[in-house]
Design an enzyme around this catalytic site. Structure first.
Site, mmCIF file in Angstrom:
data_model
loop_
_atom_site.group_PDB
_atom_site.id
_atom_site.type_symbol
_atom_site.label_atom_id
_atom_site.label_comp_id
_atom_site.label_asym_id
_atom_site.label_seq_id
_atom_site.Cartn_x
_atom_site.Cartn_y
_atom_site.Cartn_z
ATOM 1 N N CYS A 173 -2.546 9.741 -6.698
ATOM 2 C CA CYS A 173 -3.703 9.450 -5.837
ATOM 3 C C CYS A 173 -4.762 10.549 -6.004
ATOM 4 O O CYS A 173 -4.462 11.719 -5.786
ATOM 5 C CB CYS A 173 -3.290 9.349 -4.374
ATOM 6 S SG CYS A 173 -4.743 9.047 -3.335
ATOM 7 N N LYS A 227 0.864 -1.181 0.000
ATOM 8 C CA LYS A 227 0.000 0.000 0.000
ATOM 9 C C LYS A 227 0.905 1.238 0.000
ATOM 10 O O LYS A 227 1.967 1.236 0.653
ATOM 11 C CB LYS A 227 -0.887 -0.010 1.256
ATOM 12 C CG LYS A 227 -1.727 1.242 1.464
ATOM 13 C CD LYS A 227 -2.795 1.421 0.402
ATOM 14 C CE LYS A 227 -3.564 2.741 0.585
ATOM 15 N NZ LYS A 227 -4.349 3.080 -0.616
HETATM 16 C C1 SIN Z 1 -6.264 5.816 -1.910
HETATM 17 O O1 SIN Z 1 -5.706 5.418 -0.874
HETATM 18 O O2 SIN Z 1 -7.051 6.771 -1.888
HETATM 19 C C2 SIN Z 1 -6.018 5.121 -3.199
HETATM 20 C C3 SIN Z 1 -4.602 5.222 -3.583
HETATM 21 C C4 SIN Z 1 -4.396 5.762 -4.953
HETATM 22 O O3 SIN Z 1 -5.337 5.864 -5.745
HETATM 23 O O4 SIN Z 1 -3.260 6.103 -5.267
#
Ligand code: SIN
Length: 311
Positions: A131, A45
């Protein structure tokens, strides 16, 4: 059996499929599950300097043709993922994994990348420039000036293999402009695409996720044509040292095949992994192998980038 083995930045992977950052990679338990599956590797993540709770729930919704999310970068913080990867390096020195990261400010991004540079991490780093879900923070890679400045600053000190996660672009001129910037740097890969930012999905009369009044990144079947276009546009424009990771709309072996045909060296699975779990890797691999057998292809080089045109 044909081989779905691949290489990124000189590192070998037994399979060209892996998770997309954000899916099945928040905790060590999830990362271990991907590691133990048919996937060739995993990406964490996206890590920020400090742990983040992210946006209020509900913030992810599977929908019939894909998904919508506004997670807001919830994660356990850089140290959690970096410590895990350093430990894994000792235990499984023959495998290579990806660390995704971004700061909540350019200063944070540099602090994080300095930490990675100074650590013993030997894997691949993916800087997430795309993001769409943090309120008040635009997708960095839509701002070409900022992107060029960040990359210039980063490559002044960061010497480990680095790639970037990109948002989808929708205009040929933007493909040209973005590629001209990326080609100036020793990037090892670009990852196309993150979700299509700020869509709306409605059930009856109401949105399905809470943050940003329902606006969220769209993934799954909706995005495959856009993902393929971005993979191919950058495959055509980037210098050969910058490889492409294809992400978006991979439900089947056929979808993975199309990403590779467009130029991808690695293919990531997001929404389908969320819907189906890690068993998806084995199924999609088998489907890809069946297509390769039917076409007489022995390995990915036999068809990577060889998209046919009409006329
Ligand atoms: C998110 O955590 O909002 C998604 C991550 C991303 O789209 O880079």
């Amino acid at each position: 059996m044909p081989s779905t083995q691949t290489q990124i930045a000189g590192f070998s992977f037994d399979n060209c499929l892996m998770n997309a950052a954000g899916v099945h990679c928040m905790t060590i338990a999830e990362l271990d599950e991907v590691k133990g599956s048919a996937a060739g590797t995993f990406v964490t993540k996206t890590a920020t300097l400090e742990a983040r709770a992210g946006n209020p729930e509900p913030r992810y919704q599977d929908v019939p043709l894909g998904s919508i999310n506004s997670m807001g970068l919830p994660n356990q913080g850089l140290d959690y993922y970096l410590d895990y990867l350093l430990d894994l390096q000792e235990k499984e020195p023959n495998r290579t994994f990806f660390l995704s990261l971004v700061g909540m400010s350019p200063e944070d991004t540099h602090t994080i990348l300095h930490k990675v540079e100074e650590s013993g991490f030997k894997g691949l780093t993916e800087l997430n420039l795309s993001c769409p879900n943090v309120p008040g923070k635009p997708q960095i890679a839509y701002d070409f000036e900022t992107t060029e400045r960040i990359l210039t600053e980063v490559f002044a000190y960061f010497k480990k293999p680095l790639g970037i996660k990109l948002p989808p672009y929708f205009d040929i001129v933007h493909f040209d402009q973005a590629a001209a910037i990326f080609n100036q740097f020793p990037l090892r890969f670009v990852n196309c695409i993150n979700s299509i930012g700020n869509g709306l999905y409605i059930e009856d009369e109401t949105v399905v996720i809470r943050p940003k009044n329902g606006f969220g990144g769209i993934g799954g079947q909706y995005v495959k044509p856009t993902a393929l276009a971005n993979v191919h546009a950058f495959y055509q424009r980037l210098k050969p040292e910058i490889q492409i990771i294809g992400t978006g709309g991979v439900l089947t072996g056929r979808d993975a095949f199309e990403h590779i045909l467009c130029g991808a060296s690695m293919v990531q699975v997001g929404t389908t992994l969320h819907k189906e779990g890690v068993a998806a890797f084995e199924r999609i691999t088998k489907e890809l192998e069946e297509i390769m057998v039917a076409k007489g292809y022995q390995n990915l080089d036999d068809f990577r980038g060889k998209l046919g045109y009409i006329g």
